[in-house]
Design a protein around this motif. Structure first.
Motif, PDB file in Angstrom:
ATOM      1  N   VAL A  41      -7.954  -3.106   6.603  1.00 50.76           N
ATOM      2  CA  VAL A  41      -6.732  -2.936   7.395  1.00 50.76           C
ATOM      3  C   VAL A  41      -7.042  -2.131   8.653  1.00 50.76           C
ATOM      4  O   VAL A  41      -7.987  -1.350   8.696  1.00 50.76           O
ATOM      5  CB  VAL A  41      -5.603  -2.242   6.592  1.00 50.76           C
ATOM      6  N   HIS A  42      -6.240  -2.334   9.677  1.00 48.66           N
ATOM      7  CA  HIS A  42      -6.441  -1.664  10.964  1.00 48.66           C
ATOM      8  C   HIS A  42      -5.175  -0.893  11.317  1.00 48.66           C
ATOM      9  O   HIS A  42      -4.133  -1.084  10.687  1.00 48.66           O
ATOM     10  CB  HIS A  42      -6.777  -2.700  12.038  1.00 48.66           C
ATOM     11  N   GLU A  43      -5.292  -0.076  12.366  1.00 48.34           N
ATOM     12  CA  GLU A  43      -4.150   0.774  12.742  1.00 48.34           C
ATOM     13  C   GLU A  43      -2.874  -0.034  12.996  1.00 48.34           C
ATOM     14  O   GLU A  43      -1.775   0.432  12.728  1.00 48.34           O
ATOM     15  CB  GLU A  43      -4.486   1.565  14.006  1.00 48.34           C
ATOM     16  N   ASN A  44      -3.040  -1.255  13.527  1.00 46.70           N
ATOM     17  CA  ASN A  44      -1.829  -2.025  13.857  1.00 46.70           C
ATOM     18  C   ASN A  44      -1.280  -2.851  12.691  1.00 46.70           C
ATOM     19  O   ASN A  44      -0.296  -3.553  12.847  1.00 46.70           O
ATOM     20  CB  ASN A  44      -2.041  -2.899  15.105  1.00 46.70           C
ATOM     21  N   ASN A  45      -1.899  -2.738  11.507  1.00 50.95           N
ATOM     22  CA  ASN A  45      -1.322  -3.394  10.327  1.00 50.95           C
ATOM     23  C   ASN A  45      -0.218  -2.496   9.767  1.00 50.95           C
ATOM     24  O   ASN A  45      -0.332  -1.268   9.820  1.00 50.95           O
ATOM     25  CB  ASN A  45      -2.381  -3.587   9.227  1.00 50.95           C
ATOM     26  N   GLU A  46       0.822  -3.142   9.195  1.00 47.87           N
ATOM     27  CA  GLU A  46       1.905  -2.351   8.599  1.00 47.87           C
ATOM     28  C   GLU A  46       1.710  -2.336   7.096  1.00 47.87           C
ATOM     29  O   GLU A  46       1.896  -3.353   6.424  1.00 47.87           O
ATOM     30  CB  GLU A  46       3.245  -2.989   8.976  1.00 47.87           C
ATOM     31  N   VAL A  47       1.301  -1.186   6.581  1.00 46.10           N
ATOM     32  CA  VAL A  47       1.072  -1.043   5.137  1.00 46.10           C
ATOM     33  C   VAL A  47       2.277  -0.317   4.551  1.00 46.10           C
ATOM     34  O   VAL A  47       2.699   0.722   5.077  1.00 46.10           O
ATOM     35  CB  VAL A  47      -0.226  -0.253   4.859  1.00 46.10           C
ATOM     36  N   ALA A  48       2.840  -0.866   3.468  1.00 48.55           N
ATOM     37  CA  ALA A  48       4.034  -0.243   2.882  1.00 48.55           C
ATOM     38  C   ALA A  48       3.929  -0.202   1.362  1.00 48.55           C
ATOM     39  O   ALA A  48       3.313  -1.069   0.746  1.00 48.55           O
ATOM     40  CB  ALA A  48       5.269  -1.028   3.297  1.00 48.55           C
ATOM     41  N   ILE A  49       4.507   0.864   0.790  1.00 46.52           N
ATOM     42  CA  ILE A  49       4.642   0.961  -0.675  1.00 46.52           C
ATOM     43  C   ILE A  49       6.138   0.890  -0.952  1.00 46.52           C
ATOM     44  O   ILE A  49       6.892   1.763  -0.474  1.00 46.52           O
ATOM     45  CB  ILE A  49       4.064   2.288  -1.216  1.00 46.52           C
ATOM     46  N   GLU A  50       6.556  -0.112  -1.680  1.00 51.23           N
ATOM     47  CA  GLU A  50       7.985  -0.349  -1.938  1.00 51.23           C
ATOM     48  C   GLU A  50       8.795  -0.204  -0.656  1.00 51.23           C
ATOM     49  O   GLU A  50       9.723   0.600  -0.579  1.00 51.23           O
ATOM     50  CB  GLU A  50       8.504   0.591  -3.030  1.00 51.23           C
TER      51      GLU A  50
END
Ligand code: URA
Length: 230
Positions: A41-50
Motif C-alpha cells: 500500500v502507498h500513502e495515497n491508498n485509503e486503508v480502513a478498519i470497519e
C-alpha cells in the motif's frame, strides 16, 4: 509498504494482531476487502478498519549518544540493545541506520523509515561517517595517502573506498569513510599495522552528534537534519 506494517504503524496493534484483523475481513483498501498482509500500500491508498480510515503515523528520526557495552541490534545478546534507551511507543519497531560495535560510542541514527536509512547505509550513496579514533601506536603520516588510495582488508575482494584521515595528535585521529564494512575502522588500522584502542562516531553526513546529549541520551532530529539525508 506492506499492509500489515501500515496497520501497525497507524494503530497500537502488533504485527500478529494486524494479521488476525486482516483475516477477519474487516479491513478495506480503497473500498475493497483486503486480506493479504503482504499487499503493498502507498500513502495515497485509503486503508480502513470497519470504515474507520487510518492515517499512517509520521516516521520517527532519532539521534542517540551510544554508551559502551550496548549493541546496535533489535535483539539483546551479550549486551543490551541501544533501543532500551529510546522510551517511545513501539521502540523495537525502529531500526539502526549504521551499526556500531559494542565498544564503540557516539552517534547512532534510529528510524522506522527504511528508505531514509538506505541513504545512510548503502555504499553507493557515499554518505560520510566521521570517527574519532584513539590508537595504540603513533600515527605514521604515510597512512593519510594509504587511506586515500584504499587499503586491503583481510577477506575482502576490493580495496577500501577513498577515506580521509586528519591527524589530531600522535595517537588521536579523525577518519571519514563512506563504507560500513564489518569492523571497518578497526580493520583499516590493522591493515597498516596499528590498533584502535578507542572509537567514537561524531558525524553521519551533515548530522553531527549533539554535544548536549550525555551517553545514553537521545533526541528527535530536526526537519533540516532529516532533509539533509537524501
Ligand atoms: N568501524 C569499526 O571498526 N567499528 C565500529 O563500531 C564502526 C566502524
Amino acid at each position: 509498504m506492506r499492509l500489515d506494517k501500515f496497520i501497525c504503524k497507524s494503530t497500537e496493534l502488533t504485527r500478529t494482531e494486524a494479521k488476525k484483523l486482516l483475516k477477519s475481513g474487516i479491513v478495506t483498501v480503497n473500498g475493497a476487502i483486503a486480506k493479504d498482509p503482504a499487499m503493498q500500500v502507498h500513502e495515497n491508498n485509503e486503508v480502513a478498519i470497519e470504515q474507520q480510515i487510518l492515517s499512517a503515523r509520521q516516521s520517527r528520526y532519532i539521534m542517540l549518544n551510544k554508551p559502551q557495552d550496548t549493541i546496535c541490534s533489535n535483539v539483546d545478546e551479550v549486551y543490551p540493545s541501544v533501543l532500551h534507551y529510546i522510551d517511545v511507543d513501539k521502540a523495537f519497531d525502529l531500526h539502526i541506520a549504521g551499526r556500531l560495535d559494542a565498544d564503540t560510542t557516539g552517534l547512532v541514527l534510529i528510524t522506522d523509515d527504511g528508505r531514509w536509512s538506505h541513504n545512510i547505509i548503502s555504499p553507493k550513496k557515499l554518505c560520510q561517517k566521521r570517527y574519532r579514533v584513539w590508537l595504540r601506536d603513533d600515527i605514521d603520516e604515510a597512512v593519510i595517502d594509504k587511506f586515500l588510495t584504499g587499503v586491503q582488508l583481510q577477506g575482502e575482494k576490493n580495496l577500501t573506498a577513498p577515506a580521509r584521515l586528519d591527524i589530531v595528535d600522535v595517537r588521536e585521529v579523525l577518519l571519514t569513510i563512506t563504507e560500513g564494512k564489518y569492523h571497518q575502522v578497526k580493520r583499516m588500522f590493522a591493515a597498516v599495522g596499528n590498533k584502535v584502542v578507542g572509537l567514537h562516531r561524531e558525524q553521519i553526513g551533515n548530522i553531527a552528534l549533539d554535544q548536549s546529549l550525555l551517553e545514553g541520551q537521545w533526541r528527535y532530529l530536526t526537519e533540516a537534519e532529516i532533509a539533509s539525508v537524501s
